[in-house]
Scaffold this active site. Structure first.
Site, short mmCIF file in Angstrom:
data_model
loop_
_atom_site.label_atom_id
_atom_site.label_comp_id
_atom_site.label_asym_id
_atom_site.label_seq_id
_atom_site.Cartn_x
_atom_site.Cartn_y
_atom_site.Cartn_z
N ASP A 139 0.84 -1.19 0.00
CA ASP A 139 0.00 0.00 0.00
C ASP A 139 0.89 1.25 0.00
OD1 ASP A 139 -2.94 0.99 0.60
OD2 ASP A 139 -1.73 1.95 2.15
N ASP A 157 -8.64 -6.55 -5.49
CA ASP A 157 -8.32 -5.41 -4.63
C ASP A 157 -9.32 -4.28 -4.85
OD1 ASP A 157 -7.06 -3.19 -3.35
OD2 ASP A 157 -5.11 -4.12 -3.64
N HIS A 216 -6.89 -6.57 -0.99
CA HIS A 216 -5.83 -5.60 -0.77
C HIS A 216 -4.86 -6.03 0.33
CE1 HIS A 216 -3.86 -1.75 -1.03
NE2 HIS A 216 -4.06 -1.50 0.25
#
Length: 381
Positions: A204, A330, A358
Site C-alpha cells: 500500500d 483489490d 488488498h
C-alpha cells in the site's frame, strides 16, 4: 528530505517487465502448485478436526480410567496425508504453498513448515533478510503470517512500525513529512553493517515509503517488492496516485474520514477509515478473525506524507531491482490502477496473485510467501 531538490541524475528509466502468475512462478522454481487438491471444502476440514479431537478426548478418557493418565496421548495431526482427495488414485506427496487454495496459517491441518519450499538454501542467497513495511493505517502486526512462514523457511525477518503506526507511540496528527513518517525504516537501514543488504517489501502506501528509503540507502537494498503498493515515479505523490479515476475508488472516498486536529479552517492532519467499510475496502477475501484484528489495531494515516512528492533518481532508486505483486480482487488499489502504476514505472518482473484482496498477507498468505521466496532466489544480474 523527501523534497525534490535535484534531478541531475535524470528520471528513472522505464524497463520492460516480465509478468508472472504465482502459479507460473512456482513452476519456474520447481514448485508444485498443480498438486494441490481443490475439492476439499473448509467445512469438511472442520468436520475432520472435530472428529479427531473427539476421538483423542475419548482415548484420553479411556487411558485415564485404565490408570494411564500419566502418559501422553499421541495425536498425529497430519490429516492432509490421512484424508487424501477422494478423486485421487494415489496419495500425493505433501504439496507446497499455492494462493489458489483457501488456507491460512492457522489452518490446523497444515503447519508452517509444510507450506514452504523445503529446498530453499537461504545461506546461498544474496541476502536472506526481509524487511516488511506496512501500508497506511496498518502496523507491523499485519505481517504476522508472513513473518511466521518466512522464519520457518529459514529467513531473517524484520517488520517495522513506521512513525505513529502500530505500537509506535507518536501522535499521527503531528507527523509533518514523509521523512519523519519513514524514519524508523531509514534508521534501521542506516544501522546495517557495511555490505549487509536486505529485501524491502512495501504494501500500500508502504510502497512510497520503501521508494523513499531506496533513494537514501540504495546500496543496502538488494531487491524491492511492491505488494499492491504505491510504486510512484519521481515528482509524484501518493495522493496523485489515488486521484486517478477508477471505478472502485468511490468506495475509497466513502471510507475516508478526514481529521482536523489543528482546526477545521486548517488542512487535514490525518485520514481515518470508516470501520463499517473496512471489510469491503481492504479485507473482502480475508478471514473474519483477521478483519477483527485489523479493526482494533488500525490507526489514522498521517496526511502530510500522502501529499509529499517523491524525488527519485536513476543512480540511486533506479539501481535497485524492483518487483511488483498484483492483487486481483483489490478494492483499495484496483487492479487497473496497479497495472497503470506498472506501465508508468516498469519493474523487473510482475507477479499475479489470483484471488487476493488488498491485504494478501491475510487473504493469500501462502501465495504471497511463495512469491517472496521466489523473488529472493532470483540470481543477481
Amino acid at each position: 528530505m523527501g523534497m525534490c531538490l535535484s534531478r541531475s541524475s535524470g528520471p528513472v528509466k522505464k524497463r520492460q517487465s516480465k509478468r508472472l502468475t504465482n502459479q507460473s512462478a512456482a513452476a519456474v522454481n520447481g514448485g508444485g502448485s498443480n498438486r494441490w487438491s481443490r475439492n476439499r471444502s473448509s467445512k469438511r476440514d472442520d468436520s475432520i478436526i472435530q472428529e479427531r479431537a473427539l476421538a483423542a478426548a475419548i482415548l484420553l478418557q479411556q487411558q485415564m480410567q485404565n490408570g494411564g493418565g500419566g502418559g501422553a496421548v499421541p495425536f498425529d495431526r497430519s490429516a492432509s496425508l490421512r484424508y487424501p482427495n477422494s478423486n485421487s488414485k494415489k496419495n500425493p506427496p505433501l504439496p507446497r504453498s499455492s494462493s489458489s487454495r483457501a488456507r491460512s496459517l492457522t489452518d490446523p491441518l497444515l503447519q508452517p513448515h509444510q507450506l514452504v519450499n523445503q529446498e530453499v538454501q537461504v545461506d546461498d542467497l544474496e541476502t536472506n533478510h526481509f524487511v516488511l513495511v506496512h501500508g497506511g493505517g496498518f502496523g507491523a502486526w499485519c505481517w504476522y503470517k508472513t513473518i511466521a512462514l518466512l522464519e520457518e523457511a529459514g529467513f531473517k525477518v524484520t517488520a517495522v512500525d513506521l512513525t505513529g503506526s502500530g505500537i509506535h507511540s507518536f501522535d499521527t496528527n503531528s507527523i509533518a513529512s514523509l521523512s519523519q513518517y519513514v524514519q524508523p525504516l531509514t534508521d534501521f537501514l542506516e544501522k546495517l553493517a557495511d555490505g549487509e543488504k536486505v529485501i524491502l517489501v512495501g504494501h500500500d502506501f508502504g510502497g512510497a515509503c520503501i521508494s523513499f528509503a531506496m533513494e537514501l540507502h540504495s546500496l543496502k537494498v538488494s531487491k524491492a517488492v511492491f505488494v499492491a503498493a504505491a510504486m510512484l515515479t519521481s515528482g509524484q505523490s501518493a495522493l496523485d496516485m489515488f486521484s486517478q479515476k477508477t471505478d472502485s475508488n468511490d468506495l475509497m472516498r466513502q471510507s475516508q474520514i478526514f481529521i482536523y486536529a489543528n482546526g477545521n479552517d486548517k488542512p487535514p492532519t490525518a485520514i481515518d477509515l470508516d470501520k463499517s467499510l473496512l471489510r469491503d475496502l481492504l479485507f473482502n477475501h480475508s478471514p473474519a478473525k483477521d478483519v477483527a484484528l485489523a479493526s482494533v489495531s488500525m490507526r489514522p494515516i498521517p496526511f502530510s506524507p500522502v501529499l509529499e512528492k517523491l524525488c527519485l533518481t536513476d543512480s540511486k532508486y533506479g539501481s535497485v531491482r524492483r518487483f511488483y505483486i498484483e492483487t486481483t480482487e483489490d478494492n483499495a488499489i484496483p487492479i487497473a490502477l496497479q497495472q497503470n502504476l506498472i506501465s508508468n514505472n516498469p519493474p523487473e518482473q510482475v507477479f499475479h496473485l489470483k484471488g487476493a484482496d488488498h491485504s494478501p498477507f491475510f487473504s493469500k498468505p501462502q501465495g504471497l510467501h511463495r512469491i517472496l521466496v521466489d523473488i529472493s532466489r532470483i540470481p543477481s544480474t
